[in-house]
Scaffold this motif. Structure first.
Motif, PDB file in Angstrom:
ATOM      1  N   ARG A   1      -2.857  17.381  79.206  1.00 43.59           N
ATOM      2  CA  ARG A   1      -4.191  17.663  78.671  1.00 43.59           C
ATOM      3  C   ARG A   1      -4.693  19.089  78.899  1.00 43.59           C
ATOM      4  N   ILE A   2      -3.938  19.909  79.612  1.00 45.55           N
ATOM      5  CA  ILE A   2      -4.285  21.331  79.751  1.00 45.55           C
ATOM      6  C   ILE A   2      -4.202  21.973  78.367  1.00 45.55           C
ATOM      7  N   CYS A   3      -5.143  22.864  78.052  1.00 45.21           N
ATOM      8  CA  CYS A   3      -5.144  23.547  76.758  1.00 45.21           C
ATOM      9  C   CYS A   3      -5.096  25.058  76.960  1.00 45.21           C
ATOM     10  N   VAL A   4      -4.247  25.708  76.203  1.00 45.80           N
ATOM     11  CA  VAL A   4      -4.114  27.164  76.253  1.00 45.80           C
ATOM     12  C   VAL A   4      -4.730  27.716  74.975  1.00 45.80           C
ATOM     13  N   ILE A   5      -5.675  28.651  75.132  1.00 43.91           N
ATOM     14  CA  ILE A   5      -6.357  29.237  73.985  1.00 43.91           C
ATOM     15  C   ILE A   5      -5.636  30.533  73.601  1.00 43.91           C
ATOM     16  N   THR A   6      -5.245  30.628  72.334  1.00 43.67           N
ATOM     17  CA  THR A   6      -4.536  31.811  71.842  1.00 43.67           C
ATOM     18  C   THR A   6      -5.117  32.220  70.487  1.00 43.67           C
ATOM     19  N   LEU A   7      -4.689  33.370  70.020  1.00 42.34           N
ATOM     20  CA  LEU A   7      -5.050  33.792  68.668  1.00 42.34           C
ATOM     21  C   LEU A   7      -4.091  33.114  67.691  1.00 42.34           C
ATOM     22  N   ALA A   8      -4.613  32.638  66.561  1.00 46.10           N
ATOM     23  CA  ALA A   8      -3.748  32.069  65.523  1.00 46.10           C
ATOM     24  C   ALA A   8      -3.069  33.219  64.769  1.00 46.10           C
ATOM     25  N   GLU A   9      -1.958  32.890  64.124  1.00 49.72           N
ATOM     26  CA  GLU A   9      -1.153  33.913  63.433  1.00 49.72           C
ATOM     27  C   GLU A   9      -1.953  34.759  62.453  1.00 49.72           C
ATOM     28  N   ALA A  10      -2.948  34.162  61.809  1.00 53.41           N
ATOM     29  CA  ALA A  10      -3.700  34.865  60.761  1.00 53.41           C
ATOM     30  C   ALA A  10      -4.877  35.682  61.298  1.00 53.41           C
ATOM     31  N   HIS A  11      -5.110  35.656  62.601  1.00 53.78           N
ATOM     32  CA  HIS A  11      -6.255  36.405  63.155  1.00 53.78           C
ATOM     33  C   HIS A  11      -6.094  37.889  62.828  1.00 53.78           C
ATOM     34  N   PRO A  12      -7.199  38.557  62.462  1.00 54.12           N
ATOM     35  CA  PRO A  12      -7.118  39.985  62.111  1.00 54.12           C
ATOM     36  C   PRO A  12      -6.459  40.865  63.178  1.00 54.12           C
ATOM     37  N   LEU A  13      -6.591  40.506  64.461  1.00 54.09           N
ATOM     38  CA  LEU A  13      -5.974  41.311  65.520  1.00 54.09           C
ATOM     39  C   LEU A  13      -4.446  41.267  65.489  1.00 54.09           C
ATOM     40  N   LEU A  14      -3.888  40.260  64.821  1.00 54.86           N
ATOM     41  CA  LEU A  14      -2.427  40.144  64.752  1.00 54.86           C
ATOM     42  C   LEU A  14      -1.862  40.692  63.458  1.00 54.86           C
TER      43      LEU A  14
ATOM     44  N   LEU B   1      -0.742  40.670  73.809  1.00 58.30           N
ATOM     45  CA  LEU B   1      -1.592  39.768  73.032  1.00 58.30           C
ATOM     46  C   LEU B   1      -1.101  39.704  71.585  1.00 58.30           C
ATOM     47  N   GLN B   2      -0.624  40.825  71.076  1.00 59.94           N
ATOM     48  CA  GLN B   2      -0.123  40.887  69.705  1.00 59.94           C
ATOM     49  C   GLN B   2       1.363  40.546  69.615  1.00 59.94           C
ATOM     50  N   GLU B   3       2.129  40.950  70.623  1.00 60.13           N
ATOM     51  CA  GLU B   3       3.575  40.727  70.584  1.00 60.13           C
ATOM     52  C   GLU B   3       3.949  39.273  70.853  1.00 60.13           C
ATOM     53  N   LYS B   4       3.245  38.627  71.786  1.00 57.00           N
ATOM     54  CA  LYS B   4       3.574  37.252  72.186  1.00 57.00           C
ATOM     55  C   LYS B   4       2.304  36.423  72.327  1.00 57.00           C
ATOM     56  N   PRO B   5       1.566  36.203  71.227  1.00 60.60           N
ATOM     57  CA  PRO B   5       0.261  35.538  71.338  1.00 60.60           C
ATOM     58  C   PRO B   5       0.315  34.099  71.850  1.00 60.60           C
ATOM     59  N   SER B   6       1.425  33.395  71.628  1.00 62.18           N
ATOM     60  CA  SER B   6       1.500  31.989  72.060  1.00 62.18           C
ATOM     61  C   SER B   6       2.057  31.811  73.465  1.00 62.18           C
ATOM     62  N   THR B   7       2.561  32.892  74.056  1.00 60.28           N
ATOM     63  CA  THR B   7       3.140  32.754  75.402  1.00 60.28           C
ATOM     64  C   THR B   7       2.411  33.686  76.367  1.00 60.28           C
ATOM     65  N   GLU B   8       3.000  34.829  76.706  1.00 63.81           N
ATOM     66  CA  GLU B   8       2.384  35.723  77.695  1.00 63.81           C
ATOM     67  C   GLU B   8       1.056  36.308  77.236  1.00 63.81           C
ATOM     68  N   GLY B   9       0.808  36.306  75.926  1.00 61.03           N
ATOM     69  CA  GLY B   9      -0.420  36.897  75.399  1.00 61.03           C
ATOM     70  C   GLY B   9      -1.549  35.905  75.176  1.00 61.03           C
ATOM     71  N   TYR B  10      -1.555  34.816  75.929  1.00 61.51           N
ATOM     72  CA  TYR B  10      -2.642  33.835  75.773  1.00 61.51           C
ATOM     73  C   TYR B  10      -3.960  34.420  76.278  1.00 61.51           C
ATOM     74  N   ILE B  11      -5.080  33.809  75.895  1.00 55.66           N
ATOM     75  CA  ILE B  11      -6.400  34.276  76.307  1.00 55.66           C
ATOM     76  C   ILE B  11      -6.864  33.570  77.579  1.00 55.66           C
ATOM     77  N   ALA B  12      -6.806  32.236  77.561  1.00 57.92           N
ATOM     78  CA  ALA B  12      -7.318  31.462  78.688  1.00 57.92           C
ATOM     79  C   ALA B  12      -6.703  30.070  78.718  1.00 57.92           C
ATOM     80  N   VAL B  13      -6.884  29.407  79.865  1.00 55.06           N
ATOM     81  CA  VAL B  13      -6.453  28.025  80.038  1.00 55.06           C
ATOM     82  C   VAL B  13      -7.701  27.193  80.323  1.00 55.06           C
ATOM     83  N   VAL B  14      -7.860  26.116  79.551  1.00 48.10           N
ATOM     84  CA  VAL B  14      -9.042  25.259  79.656  1.00 48.10           C
ATOM     85  C   VAL B  14      -8.581  23.821  79.895  1.00 48.10           C
ATOM     86  N   LEU B  15      -9.285  23.129  80.801  1.00 50.53           N
ATOM     87  CA  LEU B  15      -8.984  21.730  81.087  1.00 50.53           C
ATOM     88  C   LEU B  15     -10.141  20.865  80.598  1.00 50.53           C
TER      89      LEU B  15
END
Length: 170
Positions: free
Chosen positions: A36-49, A125-139
């Motif tokens: 149930r841990i959730c990792v917040i990341t940028l989606a592929e289509a986000h302007p920053l990516l 954040l741009q190179e690996k948004p789903s792994t090392e470039g995550y934003i935060a972890v929320v429970l």
């Protein structure tokens, strides 16, 4: 032979929140683990990516009295964690073209950690948004862990949103 699935693909379910707060293409991805841990990341289509964007700064200071970096969590019950609503800002990211993007939680829960590594190395954040470039972890709260995905899109539904955007812009 197909490549083996990485940790993010194997253990996490991807959920998407498009056009957060009515801002076109400001999409976020929530990676939900089976625990149930959730990792917040940028989606592929986000302007920053998108091509040509360079991140100049990342700021976890949300207001004069609230910094996500001050979040101190301890113990099994995660005492001291900041509680977040779906539209709670996590950080603000500035890019070289003068744009500033506010990154939102997208789900309710306790802030377990923010990714301090992106402060010193924003490029991940741009190179690996789903792994090392995550934003935060929320429970999320245990009783809400099943319902937090209401209002979020599956990968298939998100792909349809992207296709509609592509068709409407061409």
């Amino acid at each position: 032979m197909a490549a083996a699935a990485g940790g993010a693909e194997r253990y996490f379910t991807r959920w998407y929140k498009p056009d957060v707060k009515g801002r076109p293409c400001e999409d976020f991805c929530v990676l939900q683990h089976s625990n149930r841990i959730c990792v917040i990341t940028l989606a592929e289509a986000h302007p920053l990516l998108q091509n040509g964007k360079t991140i100049t700064s990342i700021n976890y200071q949300i207001s004069a009295n609230c910094s996500r970096l001050q979040n101190k969590v301890s113990g099994k019950s995660k005492r001291g964690a900041q509680f977040l609503t779906e539209l709670a800002p996590l950080c603000r990211i500035s890019s070289s073209d003068g744009e500033e993007y506010t990154i939102y939680s997208c789900i309710r829960g306790r802030l377990i950690e923010v990714n301090e590594n992106i402060l010193s190395n924003p490029a991940i954040l741009q190179e690996k948004p789903s792994t090392e470039g995550y934003i935060a972890v929320v429970l999320p709260k245990f009783e809400e862990s099943k319902s937090i995905t209401q209002g979020l899109l599956t990968q298939k539904e998100y792909d349809e949103v992207l296709l509609k955007r592509l068709n409407s812009s061409s």
